[in-house]
Enzyme design. Structure first.
Site, short mmCIF file in Angstrom:
data_model
loop_
_atom_site.label_atom_id
_atom_site.label_comp_id
_atom_site.label_asym_id
_atom_site.label_seq_id
_atom_site.Cartn_x
_atom_site.Cartn_y
_atom_site.Cartn_z
N GLY A 134 0.82 -1.20 0.00
CA GLY A 134 0.00 0.00 0.00
C GLY A 134 0.86 1.25 0.00
N CYS A 135 0.25 2.38 -0.37
CA CYS A 135 1.01 3.63 -0.50
C CYS A 135 1.46 4.17 0.85
CB CYS A 135 0.20 4.66 -1.29
SG CYS A 135 -1.48 4.92 -0.69
N PHE A 136 0.53 4.31 1.81
CA PHE A 136 0.92 4.73 3.15
C PHE A 136 1.93 3.75 3.74
CE2 PHE A 136 -2.95 7.53 4.16
CZ PHE A 136 -2.20 8.65 4.35
#
Length: 326
Positions: A134-136
């Site tokens: 995921g990005c976070f």
């Protein structure tokens, strides 16, 4: 040439995947699937690709390919694979969250490896199926992995991270409208964000005795389109020089992640596959800033980086992108 297929090619991550792959020296785009846009020119949807490709979206799933990118929403990758069995000789890189956790990594005959190169490079090289982070999670993990690898996360980590509007995808919602997002700032899913579990698993794998229960994560929606800035701090006995040496040593063999001795800002990484980390010491607190482009290092760029590793290519192939810093 590697023949690539893309599922979900009309969204943000699909568009970024296309922007990278049309210029990748070792890839031929075999097809781009979008049930809602089948028959339409790709450049009519992704207008930044006018003049770069004459491909049209298709509704079927040809299997004469080497790698398949799943640029679909969370929960949709598992549904897609259940409805469309993919030949075992095709490598799969999934950008959803469906297979990221250890408990969900097995599906039918497939075993998904967590695709963070700075943690699992050797496993990625040998993998057939990848769960893209995921990005976070990518941004935060890159700020913490060097400490975790030395067992130096010994107490709670406090994290405040802000993401651009593209992090929410193209689906319309109250919080995605320009009139709401512009000149605005808000917090959501405080202490409960879905990326916490994958972050916890990764820092434990790296060597931390503590997992996600020690991460106090406050996500924010920012009034900009792309990028994530994560600001983190924890109690530490390390001197600044000791911490800098740990980070520089950890990332010395990784071409996209770098420690900056100077403070950093999002414009340095937007439109690139880079991650930059900056650390400071304030009393007993070690302060870590980590930045990425959520659509590239946080999604499509990292997926191509994983593809490069899986096929034995130069890790940076197709990803030598410069930020527009002004």
């Amino acid at each position: 040439m590697i023949k690539a297929g893309i599922i979900g090619g009309a969204g943000y991550t699909g568009g970024e995947m296309l922007r990278i792959l049309v210029n990748h020296p070792n890839v031929e785009i075999a097809f781009v699937n979008s049930t809602s846009n089948a028959g339409n020119l790709i450049s009519d949807v992704h207008t930044d690709l006018i003049g770069d490709t004459d491909l049209k979206f298709v509704s079927n799933v040809p299997q004469d390919i080497d790698v398949l990118f799943l640029c679909v929403g969370h929960g949709d990758a598992k549904k897609f694979l259940a409805a469309n069995p993919i030949n075992d000789n095709i490598k799969i890189i999934d950008l959803s969250q469906d297979f990221r956790l250890h408990a969900n990594a097995h599906f039918s005959t497939k075993n998904f490896v967590y695709g963070l190169p700075e943690l699992n490079r050797d496993k990625i090289k040998a993998a057939k199926d990848i769960a893209n982070p995921g990005c976070f999670a990518t941004c935060i993990q890159l700020g913490l992995l060097p400490l975790a690898s030395k067992g130096l996360i010994k107490n709670e980590v406090h994290i405040n991270a802000t993401t651009g509007s593209t992090g929410a995808g193209q689906s319309l919602a109250t919080t995605s409208h320009f009139s709401w997002r512009n000149n605005n700032l808000s917090i959501y899913k405080a202490f409960e964000h879905q990326h916490l579990n994958e972050i916890g698993e990764s820092i434990r794998q790296a060597g931390s005795p503590l997992g996600s229960e020690w991460l106090n994560f406050i996500p924010q929606r920012g009034a900009f389109t792309r990028g994530i800035l994560a600001a983190m701090y924890l109690e530490s006995d390390l001197s600044l020089e000791e911490a800098q040496n740990i980070y520089e040593t950890y990332y010395s063999a990784h071409p996209f992640t770098h420690l900056s001795r100077k403070n950093i800002d999002l414009k340095q990484v937007v439109n690139t596959n880079k991650a930059l980390v900056h650390i400071e010491k304030h009393g007993r607190k070690l302060f870590v800033i980590s930045i990425i482009d959520n659509l590239l290092k946080g999604a499509s760029g990292q997926a191509v980086q994983n593809m490069n590793l899986m096929f034995g290519l130069e890790e940076t192939a197709g990803l030598k992108l410069k930020a527009a810093n002004f």
